[in-house]
Each structure stands twice: as structure tokens, then as C-alpha cells.
Design an enzyme around this catalytic site. Sequence first.
Site, PDB file in Angstrom:
ATOM      1  N   LYS A  13       0.837  -1.214   0.000  1.00 27.62           N
ATOM      2  CA  LYS A  13       0.000   0.000   0.000  1.00 27.62           C
ATOM      3  C   LYS A  13       0.867   1.258   0.000  1.00 27.62           C
ATOM      4  O   LYS A  13       0.667   2.168  -0.794  1.00 27.62           O
ATOM      5  CB  LYS A  13      -0.931   0.026   1.235  1.00 27.62           C
ATOM      6  CG  LYS A  13      -1.827  -1.208   1.358  1.00 27.62           C
ATOM      7  CD  LYS A  13      -2.726  -1.129   2.586  1.00 27.62           C
ATOM      8  CE  LYS A  13      -1.993  -1.102   3.919  1.00 27.62           C
ATOM      9  NZ  LYS A  13      -1.267  -2.347   4.250  1.00 27.62           N
ATOM     10  N   ARG A  88      -9.825   0.454   8.727  1.00 29.48           N
ATOM     11  CA  ARG A  88      -9.318  -0.867   9.100  1.00 29.48           C
ATOM     12  C   ARG A  88     -10.325  -1.657   9.910  1.00 29.48           C
ATOM     13  O   ARG A  88     -10.014  -2.749  10.374  1.00 29.48           O
ATOM     14  CB  ARG A  88      -8.075  -0.660   9.957  1.00 29.48           C
ATOM     15  CG  ARG A  88      -6.781  -1.189   9.362  1.00 29.48           C
ATOM     16  CD  ARG A  88      -5.675  -0.772  10.291  1.00 29.48           C
ATOM     17  NE  ARG A  88      -4.446  -1.473  10.109  1.00 29.48           N
ATOM     18  CZ  ARG A  88      -3.395  -0.988   9.447  1.00 29.48           C
ATOM     19  NH1 ARG A  88      -3.461   0.180   8.871  1.00 29.48           N
ATOM     20  NH2 ARG A  88      -2.293  -1.681   9.395  1.00 29.48           N
ATOM     21  N   ARG A 127      11.644  -5.348   5.241  1.00 37.39           N
ATOM     22  CA  ARG A 127      11.286  -3.948   4.943  1.00 37.39           C
ATOM     23  C   ARG A 127      12.173  -2.955   5.685  1.00 37.39           C
ATOM     24  O   ARG A 127      12.444  -3.110   6.854  1.00 37.39           O
ATOM     25  CB  ARG A 127       9.825  -3.716   5.336  1.00 37.39           C
ATOM     26  CG  ARG A 127       9.425  -2.242   5.310  1.00 37.39           C
ATOM     27  CD  ARG A 127       7.938  -2.048   5.210  1.00 37.39           C
ATOM     28  NE  ARG A 127       7.204  -2.351   6.423  1.00 37.39           N
ATOM     29  CZ  ARG A 127       5.878  -2.193   6.533  1.00 37.39           C
ATOM     30  NH1 ARG A 127       5.167  -1.765   5.497  1.00 37.39           N
ATOM     31  NH2 ARG A 127       5.280  -2.488   7.649  1.00 37.39           N
ATOM     32  N   ARG A 161      11.115  -0.931  11.250  1.00 34.68           N
ATOM     33  CA  ARG A 161      10.040  -0.740  12.231  1.00 34.68           C
ATOM     34  C   ARG A 161      10.077  -1.803  13.315  1.00 34.68           C
ATOM     35  O   ARG A 161      10.278  -2.983  13.029  1.00 34.68           O
ATOM     36  CB  ARG A 161       8.689  -0.769  11.508  1.00 34.68           C
ATOM     37  CG  ARG A 161       8.368   0.559  10.865  1.00 34.68           C
ATOM     38  CD  ARG A 161       7.192   0.506   9.945  1.00 34.68           C
ATOM     39  NE  ARG A 161       6.022  -0.186  10.481  1.00 34.68           N
ATOM     40  CZ  ARG A 161       4.859  -0.276   9.842  1.00 34.68           C
ATOM     41  NH1 ARG A 161       4.709   0.298   8.669  1.00 34.68           N
ATOM     42  NH2 ARG A 161       3.848  -0.934  10.372  1.00 34.68           N
ATOM     43  N   ARG A 172      -0.677  -9.019  13.522  1.00 30.65           N
ATOM     44  CA  ARG A 172      -1.258  -8.037  12.596  1.00 30.65           C
ATOM     45  C   ARG A 172      -2.038  -8.723  11.490  1.00 30.65           C
ATOM     46  O   ARG A 172      -3.073  -8.222  11.036  1.00 30.65           O
ATOM     47  CB  ARG A 172      -0.148  -7.149  12.021  1.00 30.65           C
ATOM     48  CG  ARG A 172       0.385  -6.153  13.059  1.00 30.65           C
ATOM     49  CD  ARG A 172       1.774  -5.651  12.751  1.00 30.65           C
ATOM     50  NE  ARG A 172       1.881  -4.913  11.524  1.00 30.65           N
ATOM     51  CZ  ARG A 172       3.026  -4.689  10.871  1.00 30.65           C
ATOM     52  NH1 ARG A 172       4.169  -5.167  11.352  1.00 30.65           N
ATOM     53  NH2 ARG A 172       3.032  -4.005   9.769  1.00 30.65           N
TER      54      ARG A 172
HETATM   55  P1  ADP Z   1       1.218  -1.627   7.531  1.00 31.55           P
HETATM   56  O1  ADP Z   1       1.917  -0.660   6.611  1.00 31.55           O
HETATM   57  O2  ADP Z   1       2.100  -2.740   7.888  1.00 31.55           O
HETATM   58  O3  ADP Z   1      -0.130  -2.010   7.015  1.00 31.55           O
HETATM   59  P2  ADP Z   1       0.554   0.600   9.221  1.00 31.55           P
HETATM   60  O4  ADP Z   1       1.736   1.484   9.160  1.00 31.55           O
HETATM   61  O5  ADP Z   1      -0.624   0.952   8.379  1.00 31.55           O
HETATM   62  O6  ADP Z   1       1.008  -0.895   8.922  1.00 31.55           O
HETATM   63  O7  ADP Z   1       0.062   0.473  10.724  1.00 31.55           O
HETATM   64  C1  ADP Z   1       0.947   0.143  11.774  1.00 31.55           C
HETATM   65  C2  ADP Z   1       0.136   0.003  13.061  1.00 31.55           C
HETATM   66  O8  ADP Z   1      -0.495   1.262  13.370  1.00 31.55           O
HETATM   67  C3  ADP Z   1      -1.002  -0.999  13.007  1.00 31.55           C
HETATM   68  O9  ADP Z   1      -0.561  -2.321  13.312  1.00 31.55           O
HETATM   69  C4  ADP Z   1      -1.952  -0.450  14.075  1.00 31.55           C
HETATM   70  O10 ADP Z   1      -1.478  -0.753  15.393  1.00 31.55           O
HETATM   71  C5  ADP Z   1      -1.802   1.057  13.885  1.00 31.55           C
HETATM   72  N1  ADP Z   1      -2.777   1.585  12.907  1.00 31.55           N
HETATM   73  C6  ADP Z   1      -2.496   2.112  11.684  1.00 31.55           C
HETATM   74  N2  ADP Z   1      -3.624   2.488  11.052  1.00 31.55           N
HETATM   75  C7  ADP Z   1      -4.651   2.173  11.891  1.00 31.55           C
HETATM   76  C8  ADP Z   1      -6.065   2.279  11.805  1.00 31.55           C
HETATM   77  N3  ADP Z   1      -6.676   2.772  10.708  1.00 31.55           N
HETATM   78  N4  ADP Z   1      -6.785   1.843  12.860  1.00 31.55           N
HETATM   79  C9  ADP Z   1      -6.207   1.349  13.969  1.00 31.55           C
HETATM   80  N5  ADP Z   1      -4.884   1.200  14.109  1.00 31.55           N
HETATM   81  C10 ADP Z   1      -4.100   1.608  13.083  1.00 31.55           C
HETATM   82  P1  ADP Z   2       2.250  -1.824   3.252  1.00 28.61           P
HETATM   83  O1  ADP Z   2       2.279  -0.309   3.215  1.00 28.61           O
HETATM   84  O2  ADP Z   2       1.047  -2.405   2.577  1.00 28.61           O
HETATM   85  O3  ADP Z   2       2.445  -2.368   4.622  1.00 28.61           O
HETATM   86  P2  ADP Z   2       4.842  -1.629   1.863  1.00 28.61           P
HETATM   87  O4  ADP Z   2       4.503  -0.795   0.673  1.00 28.61           O
HETATM   88  O5  ADP Z   2       5.574  -0.981   2.975  1.00 28.61           O
HETATM   89  O6  ADP Z   2       3.485  -2.354   2.392  1.00 28.61           O
HETATM   90  O7  ADP Z   2       5.655  -2.897   1.339  1.00 28.61           O
HETATM   91  C1  ADP Z   2       6.160  -3.866   2.260  1.00 28.61           C
HETATM   92  C2  ADP Z   2       7.558  -4.321   1.818  1.00 28.61           C
HETATM   93  O8  ADP Z   2       7.446  -5.109   0.626  1.00 28.61           O
HETATM   94  C3  ADP Z   2       8.503  -3.174   1.480  1.00 28.61           C
HETATM   95  O9  ADP Z   2       9.796  -3.536   1.906  1.00 28.61           O
HETATM   96  C4  ADP Z   2       8.420  -3.069  -0.052  1.00 28.61           C
HETATM   97  O10 ADP Z   2       9.679  -2.653  -0.595  1.00 28.61           O
HETATM   98  C5  ADP Z   2       8.128  -4.497  -0.466  1.00 28.61           C
HETATM   99  N1  ADP Z   2       7.184  -4.573  -1.602  1.00 28.61           N
HETATM  100  C6  ADP Z   2       6.148  -3.751  -1.894  1.00 28.61           C
HETATM  101  N2  ADP Z   2       5.497  -4.159  -3.005  1.00 28.61           N
HETATM  102  C7  ADP Z   2       6.124  -5.302  -3.401  1.00 28.61           C
HETATM  103  C8  ADP Z   2       5.919  -6.207  -4.514  1.00 28.61           C
HETATM  104  N3  ADP Z   2       4.919  -6.047  -5.376  1.00 28.61           N
HETATM  105  N4  ADP Z   2       6.768  -7.265  -4.595  1.00 28.61           N
HETATM  106  C9  ADP Z   2       7.770  -7.456  -3.706  1.00 28.61           C
HETATM  107  N5  ADP Z   2       8.012  -6.626  -2.652  1.00 28.61           N
HETATM  108  C10 ADP Z   2       7.202  -5.570  -2.502  1.00 28.61           C
END
Ligand code: ADP
Ligand code: ADP
Length: 217
Positions: A13, A88, A127, A161, A172
Site C-alpha cells: 500500500k 481498518r 522492509r 520498524r 497483525r
Molecule cells: P502496515 O503498513 O504494515 O499495514 P501501518 O503502518 O498501516 O502498517 O500500521 C501500523 C500500526 O499502526 C497498526 O498495526 C496499528 O497498530 C496502527 N494503525 C495504523 N492504522 C490504523 C487504523 N486505521 N486503525 C487502527 N490502528 C491503526
Molecule cells: P504496506 O504499506 O502495505 O504495509 P509496503 O509498501 O511498505 O506495504 O511494502 C512492504 C515491503 O514489501 C517493502 O519492503 C516493499 O519494498 C516491499 N514490496 C512492496 N510491493 C512489493 C511487490 N509487489 N513485490 C515485492 N516486494 C514488494
Amino acid sequence: MKLILLGPPGAGKGTQARRLVDTHEIPQLSTGDMLRAAVSAGTELGQMAKAVMDRGDLVSDDIIVGMIAERIDQPDCVNGFILDGFPRSEAQAAALDIMLSERSIALDHVIEMRVDDEALVERLAGRYTCAECGAGYHDRFQVPQVESVCDNCGGREFKRRDDDNETTVRSRLTVYHDQTAPLLPYYRAKGVLRHVDGMAEIDVVTAQIGAILNGGK
Ligand code: ADP
Ligand code: ADP
Ligand code: ZN
């Protein structure tokens, strides 16, 4: 363009949202980034959120909805925005509907990014981001062109992270399947849901999203 990128942690994302910021000149609204900023700033909210994030649970809907409501009223959101990591839960989706209808805003697309759980664990374990500009990288899938130098800003400091360890990642993923995945039928019923193959390479996913955005509904 008002867009939601919906998918599990590690689906890509943030990676895709940052590309859309550049190509479509609309901001990325990431609740995770907002929470991490509060954690770094050491605010009361940040201290509370840190414990919840380290467990892999969701921060309370009220706090999150308040953050987004404040954010979408900023002037840079007039032409649209990309919601990344929000909503979420069903309560957040319902609150978003109210927020948007009060402002006469309609969602254009909700794009589901589909990725297998095992691939997600591998993605999150590898990551890291540039400490300077936040550009995202991966140990295997997205390495900087010059080793240890950020492609985007030339920075040499990177960070990982705390919640990208396997134990927290498993929690998660469970939270995603229990609380976030139910939003898929919710948006499907509204006729705005599309999906991309998030297992594909990063550029291919970008192209799939581009096709949805250019193809209208
Ligand atoms: P990822 O990129 O791995 O999807 P995020 O950066 O979006 O993770 O979120 C990291 C953490 O922040 C989540 O595991 C949760 O604890 C909190 N968080 C983020 N967005 C939300 C949301 N919309 N509602 C509740 N908690 C959230
Ligand atoms: P999210 O925001 O959904 O948690 P990220 O965009 O941070 O996910 O991506 C998670 C990890 O996977 C990062 O290290 C990113 O470089 C890698 N990544 C993202 N898209 C892809 C893909 N299509 N194939 C392989 N690795 C990916
Ligand atoms: Zn950088």
C-alpha cells in the site's frame, strides 16, 4: 480522485501510494505514518499508541477517525487523497462514510491488494525505509541502485520498524483477517471495490492500479 488502498500489512500500500502521490499530485493519508509521527514526537497519544502498535492491535477507532477527519479538511486534499491503512474496521468505514457524505465527497475506487500471508511475512521481515525521506526498500525485492544510498534523496541512514518482527506480524495478519477483511464485502456491495494482484512485481502492480484509475469505474 478519492481512493482507498486496502490490503494486509506488507501488501504494498505504502509503496504504491507514494507512486500515486507523484503521478496524481494528491496526498497519501497514512494513519500508520501519522501514529509513528506521534510516537517519535513523544506525545501522550504517541505513548499510548506505541504499546498497541507493538502488540499488533488496532488503535481505538475514535482516535483514528479524529485524525483522518482533521486531515481531509486540509487544503491539499481538495483534489483528492489516497487513504493508506484506513479504514481498518467496520466502525472506521462507517465513520468515513458519514465524514464523506457530510462533505459531499464520493469515493472513486477501493482497491484491494491481494497477497498471500507467507509472502507478507517475508516482505515485512525485509522492509526498511530511508530515515531522511521515508522512501521504502526491501532487502531482496527493492534494493537501492547504489548500495546503502537512498535513490530518492541520497541519504545513507535507514531504519526498520519495531513491529515488523515475525511475532507482531502474525498478530497483525490475524487482526487484518478478523477486523479489516470484512470491509471487502462492504465496499463490494457499494460497487466501488476493485482488486490487483499484489503478488506481482512492484511495477506490474503500479500498471494494474493505473489501468483501474484510467479505466473509470
Ligand atoms: P502496515 O503498513 O504494515 O499495514 P501501518 O503502518 O498501516 O502498517 O500500521 C501500523 C500500526 O499502526 C497498526 O498495526 C496499528 O497498530 C496502527 N494503525 C495504523 N492504522 C490504523 C487504523 N486505521 N486503525 C487502527 N490502528 C491503526
Ligand atoms: P504496506 O504499506 O502495505 O504495509 P509496503 O509498501 O511498505 O506495504 O511494502 C512492504 C515491503 O514489501 C517493502 O519492503 C516493499 O519494498 C516491499 N514490496 C512492496 N510491493 C512489493 C511487490 N509487489 N513485490 C515485492 N516486494 C514488494
Ligand atoms: Zn531518502
